[in-house]
Design a protein around this motif. Sequence first.
Motif, PDB file in Angstrom:
ATOM      1  N   LEU A  80     -37.997 -39.681  81.886  1.00  0.00           N
ATOM      2  CA  LEU A  80     -37.273 -40.948  82.036  1.00  0.00           C
ATOM      3  C   LEU A  80     -37.252 -41.655  80.678  1.00  0.00           C
ATOM      4  CD1 LEU A  80     -38.922 -42.137  85.380  1.00  0.00           C
ATOM      5  CD2 LEU A  80     -36.587 -41.260  85.129  1.00  0.00           C
ATOM      6  N   PRO A  81     -36.285 -41.344  79.834  1.00  0.00           N
ATOM      7  CA  PRO A  81     -36.281 -41.857  78.451  1.00  0.00           C
ATOM      8  C   PRO A  81     -36.322 -43.383  78.345  1.00  0.00           C
ATOM      9  CG  PRO A  81     -34.630 -40.138  78.732  1.00  0.00           C
ATOM     10  CD  PRO A  81     -35.140 -40.459  80.095  1.00  0.00           C
ATOM     11  N   TYR A  82     -35.745 -44.078  79.330  1.00  0.00           N
ATOM     12  CA  TYR A  82     -35.688 -45.538  79.232  1.00  0.00           C
ATOM     13  C   TYR A  82     -37.018 -46.213  79.518  1.00  0.00           C
ATOM     14  CZ  TYR A  82     -30.606 -45.137  78.938  1.00  0.00           C
ATOM     15  OH  TYR A  82     -29.327 -44.836  78.544  1.00  0.00           O
ATOM     16  N   THR A  83     -38.041 -45.440  79.858  1.00  0.00           N
ATOM     17  CA  THR A  83     -39.363 -46.033  80.058  1.00  0.00           C
ATOM     18  C   THR A  83     -40.103 -46.219  78.731  1.00  0.00           C
ATOM     19  OG1 THR A  83     -40.330 -43.850  80.460  1.00  0.00           O
ATOM     20  CG2 THR A  83     -39.600 -45.096  82.383  1.00  0.00           C
ATOM     21  N   MET A  84     -39.529 -45.740  77.645  1.00  0.00           N
ATOM     22  CA  MET A  84     -40.113 -45.950  76.324  1.00  0.00           C
ATOM     23  C   MET A  84     -39.456 -47.157  75.647  1.00  0.00           C
ATOM     24  SD  MET A  84     -40.382 -42.000  74.949  1.00  0.00           S
ATOM     25  CE  MET A  84     -41.235 -42.491  73.443  1.00  0.00           C
ATOM     26  N   PHE A  85     -40.146 -47.709  74.679  1.00  0.00           N
ATOM     27  CA  PHE A  85     -39.665 -48.848  73.880  1.00  0.00           C
ATOM     28  C   PHE A  85     -39.556 -50.114  74.731  1.00  0.00           C
ATOM     29  CE2 PHE A  85     -37.976 -44.964  71.909  1.00  0.00           C
ATOM     30  CZ  PHE A  85     -38.595 -45.051  70.672  1.00  0.00           C
ATOM     31  N   SER A  86     -39.200 -51.212  74.072  1.00  0.00           N
ATOM     32  CA  SER A  86     -39.202 -52.510  74.746  1.00  0.00           C
ATOM     33  C   SER A  86     -38.055 -52.656  75.732  1.00  0.00           C
ATOM     34  CB  SER A  86     -39.140 -53.637  73.713  1.00  0.00           C
ATOM     35  OG  SER A  86     -37.952 -53.546  72.945  1.00  0.00           O
TER      36      SER A  86
ATOM     37  N   PHE B 161     -44.081 -46.347  67.530  1.00  0.00           N
ATOM     38  CA  PHE B 161     -44.332 -45.046  68.153  1.00  0.00           C
ATOM     39  C   PHE B 161     -43.869 -44.967  69.615  1.00  0.00           C
ATOM     40  CE2 PHE B 161     -46.987 -44.507  64.427  1.00  0.00           C
ATOM     41  CZ  PHE B 161     -46.828 -43.145  64.151  1.00  0.00           C
ATOM     42  N   GLY B 162     -43.039 -45.903  70.020  1.00  0.00           N
ATOM     43  CA  GLY B 162     -42.365 -45.777  71.310  1.00  0.00           C
ATOM     44  C   GLY B 162     -42.996 -46.502  72.468  1.00  0.00           C
ATOM     45  N   GLY B 163     -43.950 -47.384  72.226  1.00  0.00           N
ATOM     46  CA  GLY B 163     -44.622 -48.079  73.319  1.00  0.00           C
ATOM     47  C   GLY B 163     -43.687 -48.930  74.159  1.00  0.00           C
ATOM     48  N   ASN B 164     -43.946 -48.976  75.443  1.00  0.00           N
ATOM     49  CA  ASN B 164     -43.170 -49.775  76.387  1.00  0.00           C
ATOM     50  C   ASN B 164     -43.642 -51.227  76.294  1.00  0.00           C
ATOM     51  OD1 ASN B 164     -41.651 -50.691  78.571  1.00  0.00           O
ATOM     52  ND2 ASN B 164     -43.128 -49.972  80.069  1.00  0.00           N
ATOM     53  N   LEU B 165     -43.333 -51.847  75.165  1.00  0.00           N
ATOM     54  CA  LEU B 165     -43.881 -53.159  74.829  1.00  0.00           C
ATOM     55  C   LEU B 165     -42.848 -53.964  74.050  1.00  0.00           C
ATOM     56  CD1 LEU B 165     -47.122 -51.617  73.308  1.00  0.00           C
ATOM     57  CD2 LEU B 165     -47.062 -52.768  75.530  1.00  0.00           C
ATOM     58  N   GLY B 166     -42.982 -55.281  74.095  1.00  0.00           N
ATOM     59  CA  GLY B 166     -42.138 -56.147  73.295  1.00  0.00           C
ATOM     60  C   GLY B 166     -42.865 -56.631  72.055  1.00  0.00           C
ATOM     61  N   PRO B 167     -42.129 -57.145  71.065  1.00  0.00           N
ATOM     62  CA  PRO B 167     -42.749 -57.555  69.799  1.00  0.00           C
ATOM     63  C   PRO B 167     -43.347 -58.952  69.807  1.00  0.00           C
ATOM     64  CG  PRO B 167     -40.377 -57.827  69.678  1.00  0.00           C
ATOM     65  CD  PRO B 167     -40.661 -57.248  71.040  1.00  0.00           C
ATOM     66  N   GLU B 168     -43.171 -59.708  70.900  1.00  0.00           N
ATOM     67  CA  GLU B 168     -43.561 -61.119  70.864  1.00  0.00           C
ATOM     68  C   GLU B 168     -45.063 -61.332  70.740  1.00  0.00           C
ATOM     69  OE1 GLU B 168     -43.174 -60.078  75.297  1.00  0.00           O
ATOM     70  OE2 GLU B 168     -42.124 -59.609  73.437  1.00  0.00           O
ATOM     71  N   ALA B 169     -45.874 -60.392  71.259  1.00  0.00           N
ATOM     72  CA  ALA B 169     -47.328 -60.580  71.223  1.00  0.00           C
ATOM     73  C   ALA B 169     -47.848 -60.596  69.781  1.00  0.00           C
ATOM     74  CB  ALA B 169     -48.019 -59.480  72.027  1.00  0.00           C
ATOM     75  N   GLY B 170     -47.528 -59.553  69.036  1.00  0.00           N
ATOM     76  CA  GLY B 170     -48.002 -59.473  67.664  1.00  0.00           C
ATOM     77  C   GLY B 170     -47.456 -60.578  66.787  1.00  0.00           C
ATOM     78  N   LEU B 171     -46.163 -60.888  66.957  1.00  0.00           N
ATOM     79  CA  LEU B 171     -45.553 -61.927  66.131  1.00  0.00           C
ATOM     80  C   LEU B 171     -46.162 -63.292  66.410  1.00  0.00           C
ATOM     81  CD1 LEU B 171     -41.830 -60.781  66.308  1.00  0.00           C
ATOM     82  CD2 LEU B 171     -43.179 -61.046  64.221  1.00  0.00           C
TER      83      LEU B 171
END
Length: 416
Positions: free
Chosen positions: A284-290, A116-126
């Motif tokens: 600021l579109p680049y503030t979304m996603f990892s 859903f576009g969170g400013n987050l990386g996938p490493e935490a959940g994985l």
Amino acid sequence: MLMEVYVKFKLKEIFVMTLFVALLGGFVGGITWGLLFIMDAGIHFLWVDVKNAISFPFYSIIVCSFGGLLIGLWEQRFGPYPREMAEVLNKVKKGEKIPYNNLHIIAIAALLPLIFGGNLGPEAGLSGVIAGLCFWFSDRFKFIFSEMEELPQIGVAATVGVIFGSPLFAFVNQFEDENKPTAIPKNIKIFVYFVGILSGYGILTLLQNLFGGKLGMGHFPAIETVSGGEWAAAIPLAFVGVMAGMLYYLFKRLVKIAVKPLQKNIILKGIIGGVILGVVGMILPYTMFSGERQMTEVMNSWQGMGFVVLFITGIVKLLMGSVCHQMGWRGGKIFPTIFSGVAIGYAFALVLPIDSIFCVAIVTAALTATVMRKPLAVILLLLICFPINGIVPMTIGAVIGGAIPVPEWIGSTEED
């Protein structure tokens, strides 16, 4: 000394351990690919297929708000997941057990904010899912050899290696600050770690080449010019990265205070976080996603973006990471931090008469090392996207960023 090691660890036991770790690494690579594939498919569906079909100007606000509702409902039902990767690593290193009866809950909790576009990386959940699976393996197969307690650490290291595409980063990230005695002698432990990491990386690469779902931070071209101007700017640029890193901790502290009145209203908190993310993302579109995919776009368009847009994007992305986390949108911080460093570095490359990649390399390394507090791991991580002749400026930035302590009044380096 070596004879004593091999007396204790018979050749057969070492072979069985190595084989088991290789299988575990391959399993880690497969699970990691599966979760990344689902994430990538979900993002493409929501943010490309549906968005293009609807063409609604406030689409990001609606989607992020709905995502916040789902995230809030999920947290209210199952608790605050996923945990930060550093928190998972610290627990595993201390010998604390990661439960494995709720891995599906952690996986969904990790995927929701990412899709859903969170400013987050996938490493935490994985890392949380893989650590839990490794403890399950350890409990089921501890009769094979007594050193099974090392499996979760090896599994998490393999996960880090396959996510970031850097086996050396995974290895150094695990060992850089380790001082605890282990059940496996150091030289054998190093060997089995590499077996697990390379096995996981190999399986992930194979599956990505066959079926897609690849993460990619892009590759910077080589540094073309290194003269007196570059060296004169090196230390000041490193301090630019350090100051941005200090802002990361300050934002984390201030946002935590601001959000405190909402802590008990989990669902409302998630929705408000989604609204903020959607509104900021419209501007600021680049503030979304990892940020790992968006980094390539910035690499190709930075000269036309302007200093103000690049600089504000980098700073606001650091802020939005704290907003997401405190609002219940949990995930990793490494990819967004690297993107912030790249954006800020390119901003200064527009106003300084020096090589742009030299500038970006120093700022990014200094910022990332200030946040991660592991200079050597940062250098090896950034080598997957920066050229080999960028190792000197990256070393300057990473050493300075890792050496300067974070003042207590700014914030704590401990994970929440």
